[in-house]
Scaffold this motif. Structure first.
Motif, mmCIF file in Angstrom:
data_model
loop_
_atom_site.group_PDB
_atom_site.id
_atom_site.type_symbol
_atom_site.label_atom_id
_atom_site.label_comp_id
_atom_site.label_asym_id
_atom_site.label_seq_id
_atom_site.Cartn_x
_atom_site.Cartn_y
_atom_site.Cartn_z
ATOM 1 N N PHE A 248 -6.171 2.581 0.066
ATOM 2 C CA PHE A 248 -7.514 2.157 0.971
ATOM 3 C C PHE A 248 -7.635 0.520 0.693
ATOM 4 O O PHE A 248 -7.096 0.050 -0.391
ATOM 5 N N ILE A 249 -8.278 0.003 1.424
ATOM 6 C CA ILE A 249 -8.728 -1.364 1.322
ATOM 7 C C ILE A 249 -10.232 -1.552 1.522
ATOM 8 O O ILE A 249 -10.925 -0.932 2.236
ATOM 9 N N GLY A 250 -10.871 -2.269 0.702
ATOM 10 C CA GLY A 250 -12.416 -2.816 0.895
ATOM 11 C C GLY A 250 -12.567 -4.404 1.164
ATOM 12 O O GLY A 250 -11.990 -5.242 0.438
ATOM 13 N N ILE A 251 -13.163 -4.705 2.080
ATOM 14 C CA ILE A 251 -13.370 -6.073 2.759
ATOM 15 C C ILE A 251 -14.819 -6.256 2.579
ATOM 16 O O ILE A 251 -15.735 -5.571 2.786
ATOM 17 N N ALA A 252 -14.966 -7.679 2.192
ATOM 18 C CA ALA A 252 -16.615 -8.052 2.439
ATOM 19 C C ALA A 252 -16.356 -9.576 2.928
ATOM 20 O O ALA A 252 -15.632 -10.299 2.187
ATOM 21 N N GLY A 253 -16.969 -9.787 4.100
ATOM 22 C CA GLY A 253 -16.709 -10.747 4.599
ATOM 23 C C GLY A 253 -15.353 -11.415 5.149
ATOM 24 O O GLY A 253 -14.798 -10.209 5.768
ATOM 25 N N LYS A 254 -14.612 -12.200 4.663
ATOM 26 C CA LYS A 254 -13.234 -12.715 4.812
ATOM 27 C C LYS A 254 -12.512 -12.529 3.783
ATOM 28 O O LYS A 254 -11.512 -12.991 3.429
ATOM 29 N N LYS A 255 -12.875 -11.701 2.802
ATOM 30 C CA LYS A 255 -12.208 -11.520 1.496
ATOM 31 C C LYS A 255 -11.767 -9.783 1.311
ATOM 32 O O LYS A 255 -12.775 -9.067 1.401
ATOM 33 N N VAL A 256 -10.563 -9.652 0.907
ATOM 34 C CA VAL A 256 -10.426 -8.324 0.205
ATOM 35 C C VAL A 256 -10.763 -8.343 -1.131
ATOM 36 O O VAL A 256 -10.411 -9.186 -1.915
ATOM 37 N N GLU A 257 -11.782 -7.321 -1.215
ATOM 38 C CA GLU A 257 -12.231 -7.071 -2.583
ATOM 39 C C GLU A 257 -11.521 -6.020 -3.336
ATOM 40 O O GLU A 257 -11.576 -5.915 -4.797
ATOM 41 N N MET A 258 -10.947 -5.223 -2.740
ATOM 42 C CA MET A 258 -9.883 -4.056 -3.387
ATOM 43 C C MET A 258 -9.019 -3.626 -2.271
ATOM 44 O O MET A 258 -9.121 -3.518 -0.973
ATOM 45 N N LEU A 259 -7.678 -3.409 -3.011
ATOM 46 C CA LEU A 259 -6.589 -2.627 -2.147
ATOM 47 C C LEU A 259 -5.789 -1.836 -3.181
ATOM 48 O O LEU A 259 -5.534 -2.286 -4.335
ATOM 49 N N PHE A 260 -5.966 -0.512 -2.934
ATOM 50 C CA PHE A 260 -5.220 0.361 -3.976
ATOM 51 C C PHE A 260 -4.541 1.495 -3.217
ATOM 52 O O PHE A 260 -4.977 1.842 -2.193
ATOM 53 N N VAL A 261 -3.231 1.570 -3.813
ATOM 54 C CA VAL A 261 -2.386 2.785 -3.037
ATOM 55 C C VAL A 261 -1.883 3.770 -4.016
ATOM 56 O O VAL A 261 -1.466 3.350 -5.285
ATOM 57 N N ASP A 262 -2.117 4.890 -3.739
ATOM 58 C CA ASP A 262 -1.403 5.836 -4.731
ATOM 59 C C ASP A 262 0.042 5.665 -4.959
ATOM 60 O O ASP A 262 0.931 5.499 -4.142
ATOM 61 N N PRO A 263 0.268 5.891 -6.367
ATOM 62 C CA PRO A 263 1.345 5.713 -6.757
ATOM 63 C C PRO A 263 2.794 6.402 -5.999
ATOM 64 O O PRO A 263 3.722 5.749 -5.816
ATOM 65 N N ALA A 264 2.527 7.603 -5.434
ATOM 66 C CA ALA A 264 3.523 8.274 -4.802
ATOM 67 C C ALA A 264 3.712 7.649 -3.654
ATOM 68 O O ALA A 264 4.818 7.924 -2.990
ATOM 69 N N ALA A 265 2.795 6.952 -2.875
ATOM 70 C CA ALA A 265 2.895 6.233 -1.666
ATOM 71 C C ALA A 265 3.464 4.833 -1.671
ATOM 72 O O ALA A 265 3.812 4.228 -0.768
ATOM 73 N N ARG A 266 3.634 4.249 -2.874
ATOM 74 C CA ARG A 266 4.136 2.947 -3.342
ATOM 75 C C ARG A 266 5.306 2.711 -2.535
ATOM 76 O O ARG A 266 6.229 3.377 -2.433
ATOM 77 N N ALA B 63 0.394 -2.584 5.362
ATOM 78 C CA ALA B 63 -0.059 -2.116 6.470
ATOM 79 C C ALA B 63 -1.560 -2.375 6.646
ATOM 80 O O ALA B 63 -2.198 -2.969 7.419
ATOM 81 N N LEU B 64 -2.262 -2.077 5.485
ATOM 82 C CA LEU B 64 -3.578 -2.170 5.225
ATOM 83 C C LEU B 64 -3.967 -3.644 5.184
ATOM 84 O O LEU B 64 -5.065 -4.252 5.788
ATOM 85 N N MET B 65 -3.101 -4.677 4.569
ATOM 86 C CA MET B 65 -3.328 -5.995 4.418
ATOM 87 C C MET B 65 -3.122 -6.568 5.900
ATOM 88 O O MET B 65 -4.017 -7.352 6.425
ATOM 89 N N LEU B 66 -2.212 -6.195 6.619
ATOM 90 C CA LEU B 66 -1.927 -7.108 7.780
ATOM 91 C C LEU B 66 -3.029 -6.598 8.891
ATOM 92 O O LEU B 66 -3.468 -7.355 9.703
ATOM 93 N N HIS B 67 -3.530 -5.412 8.597
ATOM 94 C CA HIS B 67 -4.618 -4.876 9.607
ATOM 95 C C HIS B 67 -5.938 -5.864 9.302
ATOM 96 O O HIS B 67 -6.694 -6.250 10.250
ATOM 97 N N ALA B 68 -6.153 -6.108 7.964
ATOM 98 C CA ALA B 68 -7.310 -6.818 7.572
ATOM 99 C C ALA B 68 -6.963 -8.325 7.850
ATOM 100 O O ALA B 68 -8.182 -8.848 8.456
ATOM 101 N N ILE B 69 -5.706 -8.967 7.987
ATOM 102 C CA ILE B 69 -5.588 -10.304 8.486
ATOM 103 C C ILE B 69 -5.853 -10.328 9.889
ATOM 104 O O ILE B 69 -6.744 -11.317 10.170
ATOM 105 N N GLN B 70 -5.016 -9.194 10.881
ATOM 106 C CA GLN B 70 -4.845 -9.459 11.993
ATOM 107 C C GLN B 70 -6.413 -9.155 12.540
ATOM 108 O O GLN B 70 -6.835 -9.555 13.617
ATOM 109 N N GLU B 71 -7.019 -8.024 12.330
ATOM 110 C CA GLU B 71 -8.157 -7.862 12.858
ATOM 111 C C GLU B 71 -9.529 -8.023 12.163
ATOM 112 O O GLU B 71 -10.464 -8.080 13.013
ATOM 113 N N ARG B 72 -9.592 -8.275 11.123
ATOM 114 C CA ARG B 72 -10.695 -8.640 10.555
ATOM 115 C C ARG B 72 -10.712 -10.316 9.989
ATOM 116 O O ARG B 72 -11.753 -10.660 9.678
#
Length: 144
Positions: free
Chosen positions: A65-83, A90-99
């Motif tokens: 999951f990713i948490g965004i406030a304004g134009k800043k990523v405040e948190m990004l965490f991935v389950d170790p099994a999914a690293r 994917a979450l970061m590119l979505h945040a950059i491109q869409e937000r």
């Protein structure tokens, strides 16, 4: 290609569990007491202070999951099994491109995260000796 979804309040406990598993896998500079200090803050305060998005698997388990406030990523965490599966990217590119996000603060001691953000084009623009709570965990301020 991952489907990125918004997060509902009833999913906060699952997010907190992902946060804890991720922190235990990547934040070896935190003590058990630190983790126990931050866990209720994540669950009860920090998650509701940001706009949350997540990626789930086919069984509806949150992989990251990713948490965004304004134009800043405040948190990004991935389950170790999914690293390593592209969830964080994917979450970061979505945040950059869409937000339009262009900034993130990262624990300096979390060298894997620093490298991840640098790989995405972020550059260090500043540093603080302490985190936002005044704890001795240096932060790097990064921007695209």
């Amino acid at each position: 290609m991952y489907n990125i979804r918004s997060v509902a309040a009833h999913e906060y406990l699952q997010l907190t569990n992902v946060w804890e598993a991720s922190v235990r896998a990547t934040h070896d500079f935190l003590s058990e007491a630190d983790i126990q200090f931050f866990r209720p803050l994540i669950l009860n305060e920090y998650l509701k202070a940001v706009e949350l998005s997540c990626i789930k698997d086919e069984r509806e388990k949150i992989l990251g999951f990713i948490g965004i406030a304004g134009k800043k990523v405040e948190m990004l965490f991935v389950d170790p099994a999914a690293r390593g599966l592209g969830v964080g990217k994917a979450l970061m590119l979505h945040a950059i491109q869409e937000r339009g996000i262009n900034a993130v603060d990262v624990n300096e001691q979390n060298t894997q995260a620093v490298g991840f953000y640098q790989h995405l084009g972020f550059k260090v623009t500043g540093r603080s000796e302490k985190d936002s709570m005044g704890k001795p965990f240096p932060l790097l301020f990064m921007e695209l």
